[in-house]
Design a protein around this motif. Structure first.
Motif, PDB file in Angstrom:
ATOM      1  N   GLN A  16      11.732 -22.423 -45.009  1.00  0.00           N
ATOM      2  CA  GLN A  16      10.869 -23.655 -45.221  1.00  0.00           C
ATOM      3  C   GLN A  16      11.322 -24.047 -46.766  1.00  0.00           C
ATOM      4  O   GLN A  16      11.105 -25.209 -47.280  1.00  0.00           O
ATOM      5  CB  GLN A  16       9.556 -23.358 -45.384  1.00  0.00           C
ATOM      6  CG  GLN A  16       9.097 -23.299 -43.647  1.00  0.00           C
ATOM      7  CD  GLN A  16       7.619 -23.002 -43.641  1.00  0.00           C
ATOM      8  OE1 GLN A  16       7.201 -21.626 -43.956  1.00  0.00           O
ATOM      9  NE2 GLN A  16       6.752 -23.974 -43.413  1.00  0.00           N
ATOM     10  N   LEU A  17      11.849 -23.107 -47.486  1.00  0.00           N
ATOM     11  CA  LEU A  17      12.334 -23.568 -49.121  1.00  0.00           C
ATOM     12  C   LEU A  17      13.394 -24.664 -49.033  1.00  0.00           C
ATOM     13  O   LEU A  17      13.760 -25.265 -50.123  1.00  0.00           O
ATOM     14  CB  LEU A  17      12.602 -22.473 -49.769  1.00  0.00           C
ATOM     15  CG  LEU A  17      11.554 -21.291 -50.175  1.00  0.00           C
ATOM     16  CD1 LEU A  17      12.188 -19.846 -50.843  1.00  0.00           C
ATOM     17  CD2 LEU A  17      10.528 -21.605 -50.837  1.00  0.00           C
ATOM     18  N   PHE A  18      14.148 -24.603 -47.913  1.00  0.00           N
ATOM     19  CA  PHE A  18      15.398 -25.423 -47.992  1.00  0.00           C
ATOM     20  C   PHE A  18      15.128 -26.683 -47.104  1.00  0.00           C
ATOM     21  O   PHE A  18      15.956 -27.490 -46.598  1.00  0.00           O
ATOM     22  CB  PHE A  18      16.599 -24.623 -47.396  1.00  0.00           C
ATOM     23  CG  PHE A  18      16.912 -23.535 -48.160  1.00  0.00           C
ATOM     24  CD1 PHE A  18      17.555 -23.680 -49.495  1.00  0.00           C
ATOM     25  CD2 PHE A  18      16.337 -22.330 -47.955  1.00  0.00           C
ATOM     26  CE1 PHE A  18      17.833 -22.795 -50.325  1.00  0.00           C
ATOM     27  CE2 PHE A  18      16.542 -21.316 -48.853  1.00  0.00           C
ATOM     28  CZ  PHE A  18      17.393 -21.376 -49.903  1.00  0.00           C
ATOM     29  N   ALA A  19      13.821 -26.721 -46.473  1.00  0.00           N
ATOM     30  CA  ALA A  19      13.516 -28.065 -45.441  1.00  0.00           C
ATOM     31  C   ALA A  19      13.499 -29.189 -46.273  1.00  0.00           C
ATOM     32  O   ALA A  19      12.740 -29.142 -47.584  1.00  0.00           O
ATOM     33  CB  ALA A  19      12.234 -27.740 -44.839  1.00  0.00           C
ATOM     34  N   TYR A  20      13.862 -30.582 -45.941  1.00  0.00           N
ATOM     35  CA  TYR A  20      13.994 -31.755 -46.283  1.00  0.00           C
ATOM     36  C   TYR A  20      12.436 -32.077 -46.531  1.00  0.00           C
ATOM     37  O   TYR A  20      11.536 -31.601 -45.527  1.00  0.00           O
ATOM     38  CB  TYR A  20      14.669 -32.817 -45.774  1.00  0.00           C
ATOM     39  CG  TYR A  20      16.031 -32.416 -45.777  1.00  0.00           C
ATOM     40  CD1 TYR A  20      16.789 -32.639 -46.833  1.00  0.00           C
ATOM     41  CD2 TYR A  20      16.781 -32.043 -44.758  1.00  0.00           C
ATOM     42  CE1 TYR A  20      18.175 -32.249 -47.458  1.00  0.00           C
ATOM     43  CE2 TYR A  20      18.236 -31.858 -44.936  1.00  0.00           C
ATOM     44  CZ  TYR A  20      18.858 -31.926 -46.174  1.00  0.00           C
ATOM     45  OH  TYR A  20      20.269 -31.924 -46.377  1.00  0.00           O
ATOM     46  N   GLN A  21      11.889 -32.699 -47.415  1.00  0.00           N
ATOM     47  CA  GLN A  21      10.418 -33.041 -47.569  1.00  0.00           C
ATOM     48  C   GLN A  21      10.055 -34.174 -46.369  1.00  0.00           C
ATOM     49  O   GLN A  21       9.084 -33.970 -45.938  1.00  0.00           O
ATOM     50  CB  GLN A  21      10.361 -34.126 -48.803  1.00  0.00           C
ATOM     51  CG  GLN A  21       9.099 -33.904 -49.324  1.00  0.00           C
ATOM     52  CD  GLN A  21       8.971 -34.721 -50.738  1.00  0.00           C
ATOM     53  OE1 GLN A  21       9.780 -35.443 -51.115  1.00  0.00           O
ATOM     54  NE2 GLN A  21       7.944 -34.356 -51.616  1.00  0.00           N
ATOM     55  N   ASP A  22      10.835 -35.044 -45.934  1.00  0.00           N
ATOM     56  CA  ASP A  22      10.626 -35.658 -44.777  1.00  0.00           C
ATOM     57  C   ASP A  22      10.623 -35.176 -43.343  1.00  0.00           C
ATOM     58  O   ASP A  22      10.323 -35.467 -42.246  1.00  0.00           O
ATOM     59  CB  ASP A  22      11.418 -36.959 -44.714  1.00  0.00           C
ATOM     60  CG  ASP A  22      11.373 -38.066 -45.725  1.00  0.00           C
ATOM     61  OD1 ASP A  22      10.194 -37.747 -46.603  1.00  0.00           O
ATOM     62  OD2 ASP A  22      12.165 -38.728 -46.265  1.00  0.00           O
ATOM     63  N   GLU A  23      11.492 -33.889 -43.543  1.00  0.00           N
ATOM     64  CA  GLU A  23      11.688 -33.288 -42.371  1.00  0.00           C
ATOM     65  C   GLU A  23      10.380 -32.355 -41.765  1.00  0.00           C
ATOM     66  O   GLU A  23       9.622 -31.522 -42.748  1.00  0.00           O
ATOM     67  CB  GLU A  23      12.568 -32.011 -42.509  1.00  0.00           C
ATOM     68  CG  GLU A  23      13.134 -31.186 -41.457  1.00  0.00           C
ATOM     69  CD  GLU A  23      14.196 -30.172 -41.553  1.00  0.00           C
ATOM     70  OE1 GLU A  23      14.834 -29.629 -40.834  1.00  0.00           O
ATOM     71  OE2 GLU A  23      14.599 -30.109 -43.014  1.00  0.00           O
ATOM     72  N   GLU A  24       9.936 -32.447 -40.586  1.00  0.00           N
ATOM     73  CA  GLU A  24       8.798 -31.287 -40.103  1.00  0.00           C
ATOM     74  C   GLU A  24       9.409 -30.068 -39.638  1.00  0.00           C
ATOM     75  O   GLU A  24      10.320 -30.257 -38.952  1.00  0.00           O
ATOM     76  CB  GLU A  24       8.107 -32.228 -38.908  1.00  0.00           C
ATOM     77  CG  GLU A  24       7.518 -33.416 -39.257  1.00  0.00           C
ATOM     78  CD  GLU A  24       6.660 -33.829 -37.967  1.00  0.00           C
ATOM     79  OE1 GLU A  24       6.157 -33.160 -37.060  1.00  0.00           O
ATOM     80  OE2 GLU A  24       6.454 -35.157 -37.999  1.00  0.00           O
TER      81      GLU A  24
END
Length: 66
Positions: A16-24
């Motif tokens: 989750q540290l690498f998830a895009y902000q818009d990504e669910e």
């Protein structure tokens, strides 16, 4: 830096540290339960943590409470 410690302090998975902000990001019910348990243990005193650890170990036959 230790990414595990960062993720733990934020109460998220490392991925989750690498998830895009818009990504669910889908978190399973089991992951959510584990995060809840970790949160409870963080707030517990040492004795309660010891008992919880041993209780869990008892369920798989590795510990016996006196």
């Amino acid at each position: 830096m230790n990414l595990h410690k960062i993720a733990e302090s934020l109460e998220v998975n490392i991925i989750q540290l690498f998830a895009y902000q818009d990504e669910e990001f889908m978190v399973t019910a089991a992951e959510r339960d584990i995060q809840d348990i970790v949160g409870m243990l963080r707030e517990a005193n040492e004795e309660k943590v010891r008992v919880a650890k041993c209780t869990k170990a008892q369920t798989i036959g590795l510990c016996y409470l006196p």
